[in-house]
Design an enzyme around this catalytic site. Sequence first.
Site, mmCIF file in Angstrom:
data_model
loop_
_atom_site.group_PDB
_atom_site.id
_atom_site.type_symbol
_atom_site.label_atom_id
_atom_site.label_comp_id
_atom_site.label_asym_id
_atom_site.label_seq_id
_atom_site.Cartn_x
_atom_site.Cartn_y
_atom_site.Cartn_z
ATOM 1 N N SER A 59 -2.020 -43.891 -4.946
ATOM 2 C CA SER A 59 -2.037 -45.402 -5.233
ATOM 3 C C SER A 59 -3.048 -46.096 -4.646
ATOM 4 O O SER A 59 -3.257 -45.926 -3.264
ATOM 5 C CB SER A 59 -0.736 -46.101 -5.145
ATOM 6 O OG SER A 59 0.247 -45.408 -5.899
ATOM 7 N N HIS A 109 -3.606 -45.873 -10.529
ATOM 8 C CA HIS A 109 -4.164 -44.603 -10.999
ATOM 9 C C HIS A 109 -4.844 -44.428 -11.960
ATOM 10 O O HIS A 109 -4.250 -44.703 -13.183
ATOM 11 C CB HIS A 109 -2.582 -43.793 -11.013
ATOM 12 C CG HIS A 109 -2.081 -43.525 -9.813
ATOM 13 N ND1 HIS A 109 -2.179 -42.395 -9.045
ATOM 14 C CD2 HIS A 109 -1.188 -44.482 -9.112
ATOM 15 C CE1 HIS A 109 -1.393 -42.530 -7.773
ATOM 16 N NE2 HIS A 109 -0.610 -43.670 -8.065
ATOM 17 N N TYR A 130 9.012 -39.811 -9.674
ATOM 18 C CA TYR A 130 9.564 -40.770 -10.053
ATOM 19 C C TYR A 130 9.233 -41.405 -11.624
ATOM 20 O O TYR A 130 9.868 -41.992 -12.166
ATOM 21 C CB TYR A 130 9.675 -41.973 -8.979
ATOM 22 C CG TYR A 130 8.142 -42.740 -8.844
ATOM 23 C CD1 TYR A 130 7.708 -43.408 -9.986
ATOM 24 C CD2 TYR A 130 7.484 -42.412 -7.817
ATOM 25 C CE1 TYR A 130 6.438 -44.113 -9.678
ATOM 26 C CE2 TYR A 130 6.296 -42.921 -7.506
ATOM 27 C CZ TYR A 130 5.830 -43.794 -8.565
ATOM 28 O OH TYR A 130 4.431 -44.170 -8.225
ATOM 29 N N ALA A 183 -0.562 -43.532 -0.536
ATOM 30 C CA ALA A 183 -0.022 -44.886 -0.008
ATOM 31 C C ALA A 183 1.310 -44.544 0.715
ATOM 32 O O ALA A 183 2.313 -43.957 -0.147
ATOM 33 C CB ALA A 183 0.016 -46.117 -0.906
ATOM 34 N N MET A 199 6.411 -41.377 -1.779
ATOM 35 C CA MET A 199 7.041 -40.821 -2.740
ATOM 36 C C MET A 199 6.295 -39.885 -3.501
ATOM 37 O O MET A 199 6.419 -39.605 -4.790
ATOM 38 C CB MET A 199 7.585 -42.022 -3.813
ATOM 39 C CG MET A 199 7.988 -43.278 -3.261
ATOM 40 S SD MET A 199 8.299 -44.600 -4.663
ATOM 41 C CE MET A 199 8.643 -45.889 -3.584
ATOM 42 N N SER A 200 5.624 -39.097 -2.932
ATOM 43 C CA SER A 200 4.646 -38.085 -3.440
ATOM 44 C C SER A 200 4.061 -36.868 -2.385
ATOM 45 O O SER A 200 4.888 -36.759 -1.494
ATOM 46 C CB SER A 200 3.049 -38.891 -3.899
ATOM 47 O OG SER A 200 2.574 -39.298 -2.859
ATOM 48 N N HIS A 241 3.489 -54.307 -5.327
ATOM 49 C CA HIS A 241 2.481 -53.123 -5.691
ATOM 50 C C HIS A 241 0.905 -53.443 -5.455
ATOM 51 O O HIS A 241 0.219 -52.560 -5.247
ATOM 52 C CB HIS A 241 2.908 -52.469 -7.097
ATOM 53 C CG HIS A 241 2.120 -51.110 -7.205
ATOM 54 N ND1 HIS A 241 2.326 -50.244 -6.665
ATOM 55 C CD2 HIS A 241 1.266 -50.924 -8.379
ATOM 56 C CE1 HIS A 241 1.491 -49.128 -7.481
ATOM 57 N NE2 HIS A 241 1.078 -49.557 -8.124
HETATM 58 N N1 HPA Z 1 8.146 -46.678 1.096
HETATM 59 C C1 HPA Z 1 7.916 -45.529 0.112
HETATM 60 N N2 HPA Z 1 6.748 -45.513 -0.542
HETATM 61 C C2 HPA Z 1 5.872 -46.290 -0.121
HETATM 62 C C3 HPA Z 1 5.829 -47.513 0.721
HETATM 63 C C4 HPA Z 1 7.301 -47.697 1.080
HETATM 64 O O1 HPA Z 1 7.432 -48.529 2.083
HETATM 65 N N3 HPA Z 1 4.718 -47.964 0.782
HETATM 66 C C5 HPA Z 1 3.740 -47.560 -0.056
HETATM 67 N N4 HPA Z 1 4.373 -46.587 -0.541
#
Ligand code: HPA
Length: 263
Positions: free
Chosen positions: A24, A55, A79, A107, A199-200, A235
Amino acid sequence: MQKTIDFLKQKGISKADIGIITGSGWSKLEDFFEIKERVKYSEIPDFPVSSVKGHKGELLYAESKNKSILLFSGRFHYYEGYSMAEITLPVKVLKSFDGKVLVITNAAGGLNPSFNIGDLMLIEDHINLFPENPLRGKGEFPSMLDAYDEKIRKEIEEIAGKKGIKIKKGVYVGWQGPSLETKAEYKFLRIIGGDAVGMSTIPEVIMAKSLGLKVIGFSAITNMGIGEKRKDVSHEEVLKVAQECALKAGEILKEWIEKYFSF
Ligand code: HPA
């Protein structure tokens, strides 16, 4: 996958030394390389599309000092509903073009209290909390003891030091999201040894290791989950901060490819 590869060959892509998957807000990485070809994911047969804002959803074929690069601008997340097979497709495509190194970016939320928003973290190791593993059913047991190549990490640190670009180092914890963490979850992730959470990344890294690729990874610390700087993050903020980190990482990466890549 064969259809995907045939299509890319028709586009003139025959070999790729390095693959880069941008997380991201990381699309600015492309500015550091000479782009030879640009294909939308939606044009590639049997290829998924990235549904998340920030993306691009494009595959770029780039060069840097005679090294060829497949730059996946936009990744697929668990997700979003994608299967582990779909998420790891870019890594398999890279391998089929004889790729040697995967550069993975994301990120992430900071868990280490000494971190700040906007820090660039070189991933030293990870903790996998995803509910599924891309190698399930394959009967393979790749070692993950040097998941993020130690030699390349040292080279990256040396380049960053010479350029005066500050980088943090740490452990990335990955799980599925897409809900962000509760206060108790951020605390838990810190206690188990995490420096950043996202998350990746982990599914792609596992696939890369199983295919014998070397891996290097960067996290943009876009928000803090611990300490006084913890607050809700949008975001848009995640994308903005990641973009700043991408510019720092791009500078380092370009030099690494030019100076050290020799596989
Ligand atoms: N948690 C999970 N994924 C993320 C976060 C977070 O705080 N910030 C950016 N991606």
